[in-house]
Design an enzyme around this catalytic site. Structure first.
Site, PDB file in Angstrom:
ATOM      1  N   CYS A   1     -59.917  -2.202  -8.647  1.00  0.00           N
ATOM      2  CA  CYS A   1     -59.777  -1.434  -7.531  1.00  0.00           C
ATOM      3  C   CYS A   1     -59.785   0.205  -7.630  1.00  0.00           C
ATOM      4  O   CYS A   1     -60.624   0.884  -8.043  1.00  0.00           O
ATOM      5  CB  CYS A   1     -58.527  -2.151  -6.912  1.00  0.00           C
ATOM      6  SG  CYS A   1     -58.671  -1.743  -5.051  1.00  0.00           S
TER       7      CYS A   1
ATOM      8  N   HIS B   1     -60.126  -7.647  -6.846  1.00  0.00           N
ATOM      9  CA  HIS B   1     -58.786  -8.014  -7.466  1.00  0.00           C
ATOM     10  C   HIS B   1     -58.930  -9.386  -8.166  1.00  0.00           C
ATOM     11  O   HIS B   1     -58.166 -10.249  -7.902  1.00  0.00           O
ATOM     12  CB  HIS B   1     -57.571  -7.967  -6.655  1.00  0.00           C
ATOM     13  CG  HIS B   1     -57.319  -6.493  -6.274  1.00  0.00           C
ATOM     14  ND1 HIS B   1     -56.204  -5.763  -7.070  1.00  0.00           N
ATOM     15  CD2 HIS B   1     -57.547  -5.862  -5.443  1.00  0.00           C
ATOM     16  CE1 HIS B   1     -56.172  -4.704  -6.455  1.00  0.00           C
ATOM     17  NE2 HIS B   1     -56.787  -4.614  -5.530  1.00  0.00           N
TER      18      HIS B   1
ATOM     19  N   GLU C   1     -57.542 -10.324 -10.748  1.00  0.00           N
ATOM     20  CA  GLU C   1     -56.183 -10.937 -11.410  1.00  0.00           C
ATOM     21  C   GLU C   1     -55.629 -12.123 -10.232  1.00  0.00           C
ATOM     22  O   GLU C   1     -54.620 -12.562 -10.594  1.00  0.00           O
ATOM     23  CB  GLU C   1     -55.367  -9.899 -11.726  1.00  0.00           C
ATOM     24  CG  GLU C   1     -54.719  -9.035 -10.398  1.00  0.00           C
ATOM     25  CD  GLU C   1     -55.355  -8.257  -9.617  1.00  0.00           C
ATOM     26  OE1 GLU C   1     -54.820  -7.575  -8.575  1.00  0.00           O
ATOM     27  OE2 GLU C   1     -56.609  -7.900  -9.928  1.00  0.00           O
TER      28      GLU C   1
END
Length: 218
Positions: free
Chosen positions: A99, A195, A197
């Site tokens: 990001c 994202h 994660e």
């Protein structure tokens, strides 16, 4: 890398740390500094660096005036991450950008951003993958995940405009924005706009990104 709040605390979303840990790495959060000796010590001690999401980057860093929709920035974080990236990149340390991290790497190497775009900030939870991405064949990202079409989350209003020298586009959104890139002359420098994660447990394409990063660090 992490954000600093109003109380002076350096904070990072636990999801980043969990993804690194689950992929075989040992994550650490670094304090802000622009001292060259300290930055060089970081780069000699750590095997790789991940630049995470967070605040908008000051548009003065890439030669633009502030757009009305540009959010508050953190000059101290900009200074630290740009300085750290410069040394990490020059010493061939593996680098992963996520990001804001994707945007920062491009700026550090001489690229620019779109300061505001519409339609890339979903209202659903961060674990929801509803944003379609087209991965370019023969790109580093394609070699890592082995898929040409993936669905991700999307939580940004800025993104890469012109790519810096040496950066190669790895993925595009269906509305034509750069979603991932890698550096063609670096050991491992990969960046994505979404994202991973947040959903690495349920999406193999995301877990493969972190595992590739950790493998490059070994």
């Amino acid at each position: 890398m992490a954000s600093r709040n109003s109380d002076g605390q350096v904070c990072v979303n636990q999801a980043y740390l969990n993804a690194i840990w689950a992929s075989g790495g040992n994550p650490a959060v670094l304090p802000y500094t622009t001292d060259t000796a300290e930055l060089e010590e970081f780069c000699s001690f750590f095997d790789g660096f991940m630049f995470c999401g967070g605040e908008d980057i000051d548009p003065i860093r890439y030669g633009q005036r502030r757009h009305p929709e540009t959010k508050p920035t953190c000059p101290e974080r900009d200074d630290f991450e740009l300085a750290l990236f410069s040394i990490a990149f020059s010493t061939e340390k593996p680098i992963l950008g996520i990001c804001r991290g994707e945007q920062l790497i491009n700026i550090a190497l001489g690229g620019t951003l779109h300061q505001h775009i519409e339609g890339h900030r979903q209202e659903t939870p961060r674990e929801t993958t509803e944003h379609r991405i087209k991965v370019l064949e023969n790109s580093l990202l394609y070699r890592i995940i082995g898929e040409k079409d993936i669905y991700t989350n999307t939580f940004h209003h800025q993104c890469v405009d012109s790519l810096a020298d040496g950066l190669m586009c790895d993925a595009m959104s269906t509305d034509g924005y750069i979603e991932a890139y890698h550096h063609s002359r670096h050991k491992f420098c990969l960046a994505v706009q979404w994202h991973p994660e947040c959903f690495y447990k349920k999406a193999e394409s995301s877990s493969k990104i972190f595992k590739a990063f950790i493998a490059a660090c070994i």
